[in-house]
Design a protein around this motif. Structure first.
Motif, short mmCIF file in Angstrom:
data_model
loop_
_atom_site.label_atom_id
_atom_site.label_comp_id
_atom_site.label_asym_id
_atom_site.label_seq_id
_atom_site.Cartn_x
_atom_site.Cartn_y
_atom_site.Cartn_z
N UNK A 1 69.63 32.20 24.63
CA UNK A 1 69.26 31.42 25.82
C UNK A 1 70.37 31.47 26.87
N UNK A 2 70.07 30.93 28.04
CA UNK A 2 71.02 30.94 29.16
C UNK A 2 71.47 29.49 29.39
N UNK A 3 72.76 29.22 29.13
CA UNK A 3 73.28 27.85 29.12
C UNK A 3 73.59 27.32 30.51
N UNK A 4 73.24 26.07 30.74
CA UNK A 4 73.54 25.40 32.02
C UNK A 4 74.39 24.16 31.73
N UNK A 5 75.57 24.11 32.32
CA UNK A 5 76.44 22.95 32.17
C UNK A 5 76.17 21.93 33.26
N UNK A 6 77.08 20.97 33.39
CA UNK A 6 76.85 19.92 34.38
C UNK A 6 77.06 20.44 35.80
N UNK A 7 77.96 21.39 35.97
CA UNK A 7 78.16 21.98 37.30
C UNK A 7 78.62 20.98 38.34
N UNK B 1 57.89 26.62 26.52
CA UNK B 1 58.72 26.04 27.59
C UNK B 1 59.60 27.11 28.24
N UNK B 2 59.96 26.86 29.49
CA UNK B 2 60.89 27.75 30.20
C UNK B 2 62.33 27.30 30.02
N UNK B 3 62.51 26.00 29.78
CA UNK B 3 63.85 25.46 29.58
C UNK B 3 63.79 24.40 28.49
N UNK C 1 62.75 36.04 15.55
CA UNK C 1 61.92 36.79 16.50
C UNK C 1 62.45 36.69 17.94
N UNK C 2 63.55 35.98 18.13
CA UNK C 2 64.17 35.78 19.46
C UNK C 2 63.13 35.30 20.48
N UNK C 3 62.31 34.35 20.03
CA UNK C 3 61.25 33.83 20.91
C UNK C 3 61.78 32.97 22.05
N UNK C 4 63.01 32.46 21.90
CA UNK C 4 63.57 31.64 22.97
C UNK C 4 64.53 32.43 23.86
N UNK C 5 64.60 33.73 23.66
CA UNK C 5 65.52 34.56 24.45
C UNK C 5 65.22 34.40 25.94
#
Ligand SMILES: Cc1cc2nc3c(=O)[nH]c(=O)nc-3n(C[C@H](O)[C@H](O)[C@H](O)COP(=O)(O)O)c2cc1C
Length: 190
Positions: free
Chosen positions: A129-135, A61-63, A92-96
């Protein structure tokens, strides 16, 4: 085509309703593929999460959007058992650099939901990973985010009666998060 996976646990079905709304929001963004993965008690054998197909789907998955009811002030034990099974992936940092977000449902309007969302955030950061809030500001975009969480999407539903589910406003909040992550995934894939 970016793939967005929503991985969640729901004991009584309330969080499942919210997860479906998140998925609908993600699906509303054209050019995306969406997986809805519900952690089941049968996935846990002798205290360990054993669903390798699940993990393979997440790896591809991408996200990834994490979801759980808030139980005793944090994510459910079943969700935590799933998270513990991602240790090899972490190593293995596969979700980096995959995108991440989270949602929770609980009976209280606060109910210590923030601790569950913070757990998802920490999990995502362990994975790089790169976190996304509600914004979104509370009620800035129609009737959503009434509990004013910036870190993730939050819904409210009492345990009983089991027929009580997150209402339309909560579902719109979940759909907003799913849509926001999917839109970001399309940009991220460029
Ligand atoms: C074991 C347990 C612990 C709970 N702890 C909390 C809590 O800490 N805060 C809260 O607001 N609600 C709490 N609740 C209520 C649930 O979060 C709420 O009913 C939620 O809608 C359940 O979601 P589900 O049907 O997806 O399992 C708890 C419920 C259970 C069964």
């Amino acid at each position: 085509m970016p793939t967005i996976s929503i991985v969640y646990y729901s004991g009584g079905g309330h969080t499942a309703v919210f997860a479906e709304a998140v998925a609908e929001g993600a699906k509303s963004v054209s050019g995306t593929s969406v997986n809805l993965l519900r952690i089941d008690g049968k996935d846990i054998v002798e205290g360990r999460f054993k669903n390798d197909a699940f993990l393979a789907t997440l790896n591809a998955s991408d996200a990834i959007i994490f979801g759980s009811p808030t139980y005793m002030g944090g994510p459910s034990g079943q969700f935590k058992t799933f998270a513990d099974a991602t240790g090899g992936i972490w190593y293995q940092q596969q979700w980096k650099d995959k995108l991440a977000a989270g949602f929770t449902v609980s009976a209280g309007t606060s109910g210590d939901k923030l601790n569950t969302l913070e757990y998802f955030f920490i999990l995502s950061q362990q994975h790089g990973m790169v976190w996304i809030g509600t914004g979104v500001l509370p009620y800035a975009t129609g009737q959503i985010n009434r509990y004013s969480f910036s870190s993730g999407a939050a819904g409210q539903a009492n345990q009983e009666p089991v027929t009580e589910k997150p209402d339309a406003e909560d579902k719109a909040t979940g759909a907003h998060l799913g849509r926001r992550v999917a839109e970001a995934a399309v940009r991220w894939a460029k």
